[in-house]
Write a protein that holds these residues in place. Structure first.
Motif: not given
Length: 248
Positions: A223-248
């Protein structure tokens, strides 16, 4: 903890793995639950690790993700057709024998797919032997260690993590930051389920459940459409563990 009692020096503990595996004997459990709460504070990676300890320690603790390097966020994700990757030490904890077993079944119906495993460790020879035994030496490649994980996974169609237990799984977080669609074991002590909302930004399966793992893998691979969905959603979730956010 004990040597700082009565001093102005503060002691803060950091729990980096599943307490059930770090403190397995009765004596270890007693010491962990009586001495560690005497510290001034604690840093946990997951909620499940936190609740293992007495409320005395929970009340003066916090949960902090591991920071993920900006290089992963800045990597261009250009998936290669039909490639699965895994990254981690070649040890019992990572359960690559399970992954090989699962991929063997998957490959029977998906003959053009390949599996690349990055990492080194004590089970290298045994895993290499198992790959040859199941007749997949041309499809499962032990790639060894790499100094550029971001680049190594940037062409993967799917990222898989089959660990039996983890603290905060850096490799999974790195894959999400790149935007690789992920499948992970729902292993203790709760790291993957804090990262992945099952079916929304990735897939979880119960540890050791080969049928559930294969079901997730088949669905995502087809399911290529599901992979695209997961890819975008995963990158969005990953904003919570950027260096800047974690260090703050």
């Amino acid at each position: 903890v004990l040597t700082t009692r009565g001093l102005k020096t503060k002691s803060i503990i950091s729990v980096r793995n599943d307490p059930n595996f770090d403190y397995q004997t009765i004596l270890q459990k007693i010491l962990a639950k009586t001495i560690l709460p005497l510290s001034e504070g604690a840093v946990f990676q997951t909620e499940d690790a936190k609740v293992w300890f007495p409320k005395q320690l929970q009340d003066k603790s916090t949960i902090i993700f591991n920071p993920i390097s900006s290089s992963f966020y800045n990597t261009n994700y250009i998936p290669m057709d039909k490639l699965i990757v895994a990254v981690g030490r070649l040890s019992e904890q990572k359960d690559y024998f399970f992954l090989i077993k699962g991929f063997k079944v998957f490959a029977d119906a998906h003959k053009d797919w390949k599996l690349h495993i990055y990492g080194d460790g004590e089970l290298k020879e045994q895993l290499s032997g198992e790959i040859k035994r199941v007749g997949l030496a041309d499809k499962i490649i032990l790639k060894g260690r790499t100094d550029n994980v971001a680049n190594a996974i940037s062409s993967a169609t799917i990222y898989v993590m089959t660990s039996q237990f983890e603290g905060s799984p850096n490799a999974l977080m790195e894959a999400m930051a790149v935007g690789v669609p992920c499948i992970s074991s729902n292993c203790p002590c709760g790291g993957p389920k804090m990262l992945i909302n099952n079916g929304n930004n990735g897939f979880l399966y119960e540890v050791g459940n080969i049928d559930e793992f294969l079901d997730r893998l088949n669905v995502l691979a087809e399911n290529s459409e599901l992979r695209i969905k997961f890819s975008k959603s995963a990158k969005n979730r990953a904003k919570d563990f950027t260096e800047e956010k974690v260090f703050n």
